[in-house]
Design an enzyme around this catalytic site. Sequence first.
Site, PDB file in Angstrom:
ATOM      1  N   HIS A   1      -0.037  35.695-117.642  1.00 38.06           N
ATOM      2  CA  HIS A   1       0.668  36.974-117.517  1.00 38.06           C
ATOM      3  C   HIS A   1       0.658  37.699-118.852  1.00 38.06           C
ATOM      4  O   HIS A   1       0.687  37.074-119.920  1.00 38.06           O
ATOM      5  CB  HIS A   1       2.109  36.754-117.061  1.00 38.06           C
ATOM      6  CG  HIS A   1       2.875  38.037-116.906  1.00 38.06           C
ATOM      7  ND1 HIS A   1       2.518  39.007-116.002  1.00 38.06           N
ATOM      8  CD2 HIS A   1       3.956  38.515-117.575  1.00 38.06           C
ATOM      9  CE1 HIS A   1       3.355  40.022-116.097  1.00 38.06           C
ATOM     10  NE2 HIS A   1       4.226  39.761-117.047  1.00 38.06           N
TER      11      HIS A   1
ATOM     12  N   ASP B   1       7.505  45.567-119.559  1.00 41.58           N
ATOM     13  CA  ASP B   1       6.624  44.903-118.599  1.00 41.58           C
ATOM     14  C   ASP B   1       6.519  45.747-117.337  1.00 41.58           C
ATOM     15  O   ASP B   1       7.475  45.835-116.560  1.00 41.58           O
ATOM     16  CB  ASP B   1       7.161  43.515-118.267  1.00 41.58           C
ATOM     17  CG  ASP B   1       6.152  42.662-117.512  1.00 41.58           C
ATOM     18  OD1 ASP B   1       5.193  43.244-116.947  1.00 41.58           O
ATOM     19  OD2 ASP B   1       6.318  41.433-117.479  1.00 41.58           O
TER      20      ASP B   1
ATOM     21  N   CYS C   1      -1.153  42.422-113.635  1.00 39.74           N
ATOM     22  CA  CYS C   1      -0.542  42.513-114.954  1.00 39.74           C
ATOM     23  C   CYS C   1      -1.513  42.906-116.059  1.00 39.74           C
ATOM     24  O   CYS C   1      -1.188  43.756-116.907  1.00 39.74           O
ATOM     25  CB  CYS C   1       0.163  41.210-115.307  1.00 39.74           C
ATOM     26  SG  CYS C   1      -0.931  39.772-115.536  1.00 39.74           S
TER      27      CYS C   1
END
Length: 289
Positions: free
Chosen positions: A123, A138, A85
């Site tokens: 995250h 995302d 991420c």
Amino acid sequence: MKPSSSADAQQRESVSEAIDLGAYFERIGYHGPWVPSFEVLQALMRRHMASIPFEAVDVMLGEGVDLDPVAVDRKMIHGGRGGYCFEHTSLFRRALQALGFALEPHLARVWIHGGSHAPAATHASLKVEVNGRLWLVDVGFGGFLSSQPLAWRPDQAQHTAFGTFRLVETRDGYMLENRYQEGWWPLYEILDFDWQPIDFEMANHYVATHPRSLFKRELMIARTEDEVRYSLSNNRFTTRFAHGMTQERVLDETALAETLAATFGLPVGDTWQAMIAAIVARGDGGGDG
């Protein structure tokens, strides 16, 4: 990103954040306009997630993850690798900013694995503004999200090819939830905070090096196309079709190495062979990825 306090700081920041858009677009196979429109945002997100896999092999191998933009681009644009991420968010954020998009990066607490205590903020995702509207973007949550922006509209169910999602306001920010059977399942809580680059560095260090980091023990790979998503959880290979069926199989060493290369486009080298052998020998097929 907040403006720097001086012209020199702004110049240093501009140089360090620079990205070769042409090389990035070639990497993801994007051939559209270079403008900050919603259509471009959609197209870039789709091409990014179809072309650059989610993976944290470097963490499993104990090599760490360097978030310096030069290192991220060398690995993900020029090296044929994926990332997790923090790397995906860095790359996509800088590409969007170079095109003129207004955005904010955020840290989030991942709740998908359960537990009664608040997990660490491990995250990263983006809030992007386009024509006065806000979107959750995302590209780095593995095989759990669809490859399209989600409108920043709390309590509104949003249907995608790979599930239904919603944002719910919490005490500390917003929880992203996934519709599961007759209820809603928490994925991660986006924390409403004025995050600084050092906070992402610290979170990345924890995820990349802490002994209890999930990526230290679980091989998790994912790549999402428009109509199909491929994911690996250790040696369990899953193919999920949009709005439809799922196929799974457990791979031996040869098949695992071939899948990493052929399905995910990863440069499987000699240094990966011991990891592949250990994963197959463990033989548990892993968890969701």
